[in-house]
Design an enzyme around this catalytic site. Sequence first.
Site, PDB file in Angstrom:
ATOM      1  N   TYR A  33      14.829 -29.977  22.744  1.00  0.00           N
ATOM      2  CA  TYR A  33      15.486 -29.560  23.775  1.00  0.00           C
ATOM      3  C   TYR A  33      16.402 -28.387  23.676  1.00  0.00           C
ATOM      4  O   TYR A  33      16.402 -27.351  24.426  1.00  0.00           O
ATOM      5  CB  TYR A  33      16.209 -30.489  24.508  1.00  0.00           C
ATOM      6  CG  TYR A  33      15.309 -31.382  25.441  1.00  0.00           C
ATOM      7  CD1 TYR A  33      14.836 -32.438  25.105  1.00  0.00           C
ATOM      8  CD2 TYR A  33      14.970 -30.941  26.798  1.00  0.00           C
ATOM      9  CE1 TYR A  33      13.987 -33.297  25.740  1.00  0.00           C
ATOM     10  CE2 TYR A  33      14.061 -31.577  27.581  1.00  0.00           C
ATOM     11  CZ  TYR A  33      13.563 -32.924  27.065  1.00  0.00           C
ATOM     12  OH  TYR A  33      12.772 -33.562  27.823  1.00  0.00           O
ATOM     13  N   ARG A  59      14.089 -25.516  23.269  1.00  0.00           N
ATOM     14  CA  ARG A  59      13.903 -24.795  24.567  1.00  0.00           C
ATOM     15  C   ARG A  59      15.118 -24.217  25.379  1.00  0.00           C
ATOM     16  O   ARG A  59      14.870 -23.226  26.022  1.00  0.00           O
ATOM     17  CB  ARG A  59      13.469 -26.088  25.566  1.00  0.00           C
ATOM     18  CG  ARG A  59      12.072 -26.654  24.911  1.00  0.00           C
ATOM     19  CD  ARG A  59      11.653 -27.830  25.598  1.00  0.00           C
ATOM     20  NE  ARG A  59      11.273 -27.532  27.095  1.00  0.00           N
ATOM     21  CZ  ARG A  59      11.139 -28.624  28.098  1.00  0.00           C
ATOM     22  NH1 ARG A  59      11.289 -29.973  27.553  1.00  0.00           N
ATOM     23  NH2 ARG A  59      10.818 -28.247  29.399  1.00  0.00           N
ATOM     24  N   GLN A  74       8.632 -28.207  39.359  1.00  0.00           N
ATOM     25  CA  GLN A  74       8.429 -29.307  38.407  1.00  0.00           C
ATOM     26  C   GLN A  74       9.305 -28.783  37.107  1.00  0.00           C
ATOM     27  O   GLN A  74       9.461 -29.424  36.103  1.00  0.00           O
ATOM     28  CB  GLN A  74       7.115 -29.540  38.026  1.00  0.00           C
ATOM     29  CG  GLN A  74       5.984 -29.965  39.135  1.00  0.00           C
ATOM     30  CD  GLN A  74       4.511 -30.013  38.623  1.00  0.00           C
ATOM     31  OE1 GLN A  74       4.230 -30.918  37.976  1.00  0.00           O
ATOM     32  NE2 GLN A  74       3.955 -28.860  39.129  1.00  0.00           N
ATOM     33  N   ASN A  75       9.732 -27.501  37.031  1.00  0.00           N
ATOM     34  CA  ASN A  75      10.411 -26.891  36.044  1.00  0.00           C
ATOM     35  C   ASN A  75      11.734 -27.217  35.888  1.00  0.00           C
ATOM     36  O   ASN A  75      12.308 -27.662  36.712  1.00  0.00           O
ATOM     37  CB  ASN A  75      10.125 -25.351  36.143  1.00  0.00           C
ATOM     38  CG  ASN A  75       8.623 -24.918  36.538  1.00  0.00           C
ATOM     39  OD1 ASN A  75       7.871 -25.863  35.973  1.00  0.00           O
ATOM     40  ND2 ASN A  75       8.535 -23.700  36.804  1.00  0.00           N
ATOM     41  N   HIS A 123      11.868 -32.549  38.519  1.00  0.00           N
ATOM     42  CA  HIS A 123      12.078 -33.222  37.093  1.00  0.00           C
ATOM     43  C   HIS A 123      13.506 -32.742  36.458  1.00  0.00           C
ATOM     44  O   HIS A 123      13.117 -33.291  35.296  1.00  0.00           O
ATOM     45  CB  HIS A 123      10.709 -32.666  36.466  1.00  0.00           C
ATOM     46  CG  HIS A 123       9.383 -32.896  36.597  1.00  0.00           C
ATOM     47  ND1 HIS A 123       8.322 -32.254  36.455  1.00  0.00           N
ATOM     48  CD2 HIS A 123       9.124 -34.057  37.476  1.00  0.00           C
ATOM     49  CE1 HIS A 123       7.393 -32.922  37.043  1.00  0.00           C
ATOM     50  NE2 HIS A 123       7.805 -33.888  37.911  1.00  0.00           N
ATOM     51  N   CYS A 176      33.138 -40.668  26.693  1.00  0.00           N
ATOM     52  CA  CYS A 176      33.300 -42.058  26.593  1.00  0.00           C
ATOM     53  C   CYS A 176      32.686 -42.514  25.239  1.00  0.00           C
ATOM     54  O   CYS A 176      32.832 -43.832  24.661  1.00  0.00           O
ATOM     55  CB  CYS A 176      32.411 -42.699  27.776  1.00  0.00           C
ATOM     56  SG  CYS A 176      30.985 -42.898  27.336  1.00  0.00           S
ATOM     57  N   SER A 203      -0.757 -27.198  36.653  1.00  0.00           N
ATOM     58  CA  SER A 203      -2.158 -27.598  36.306  1.00  0.00           C
ATOM     59  C   SER A 203      -2.341 -28.797  36.909  1.00  0.00           C
ATOM     60  O   SER A 203      -3.920 -29.181  36.687  1.00  0.00           O
ATOM     61  CB  SER A 203      -1.985 -28.022  34.754  1.00  0.00           C
ATOM     62  OG  SER A 203      -1.093 -28.958  34.813  1.00  0.00           O
TER      63      SER A 203
END
Length: 238
Positions: free
Chosen positions: A65, A68, A99-100, A117, A148, A187
């Site tokens: 992540y 990205r 969806q991005n 998403h 926390c 897709s």
Amino acid sequence: MSLDAARSIMAGARSIAVLTGAGISAESGVPTFRGPGGLWREYRSEDLATPDAFHADPRLVWEWYAWRRGLVARARPNAGHLALAALEGRSPSFALITQNVDGLHALAGSRSILEIHGSLWRTRCLVCGAVSEDRKSDPDRIPPRCPCGGLLRPDVVWFGEALPEDLLVRSIAAVEACEILLVVGSSGIVQPAASFAEVALSRGIPVLEINLNPTPLTARATIALQGRSGELLPRLIS
Ligand code: BV8
Ligand code: ZN
């Protein structure tokens, strides 16, 4: 012919819904999930975007992540994102379901966005549930911790996880209310997003697809425009 036909269908539509997938961000330099560049090190995206992968190795998943985030932090909205923001500005009723998780639609000026998403830029604490947003291209330390003390996860929907109920309900309501559905750069593999086109088709309203390649929707779409969304969307709405 099909672009002209698509333009005339669009011209008359007052209520538009759009579903976007990773393809709309490809021209901004953000790799798609299944296309070239969708791989990181030797891993497939589907193998990392799961609760099991995170549970097994939170550090590895956070490194993916962070990678990205670094890519997306340098990305700018492309002409496709900007065209959808312009279309929203002139449509009496408009819904953008994406969806991005890259946040590029918001950067382009889109407002009514349903990020079904989740977002690359939000984290959620596994202990206290706190959700926070940061634009740091990678967290100070990996895996990041909540004040926390709890482990933070990306606030995205992983494979095998349910979409946020309210976003799902609002997305389906938008597809059930619109006069036309645009499906751009997806897709058509990932559910339940892929089923939104079925909802529109079952209503008998026009479904326009814009994609670089054929998808399971292509043969069923009212009009399928094959090409780059950054090139076709501005021409479609001009
Ligand atoms: C759910 C967030 C139920 C994370 C993403 C078996 C086991 C487990 C699950 C399943 C299974 N079979 C089916 C499922 C369901 C699963 C699913 O659909 N799997 C697929 C792989 C078969 N779905 C889920 O798990 C969903 N949840 O079903 O929950 C449930 C219910 C109750 C209780 C518990 C559970 C959750 C799915 C969400 C997954 N998260 N992202 C992150 O990003 O890190 S999905 C991920 O794929 C991205 O969001 C991406 O956008 C999305 C979809 O892919 P696309 O957007 O279509 O991208 P892709 O790379 O595939 O394609 C790009 C397209 O663009 C291509 O067509 C290409 O031609 C085109 N293109 C490229 N360049 C351009 C272009 N087009 C135009 N112009 C260009 N320039
Ligand atoms: Zn916490």
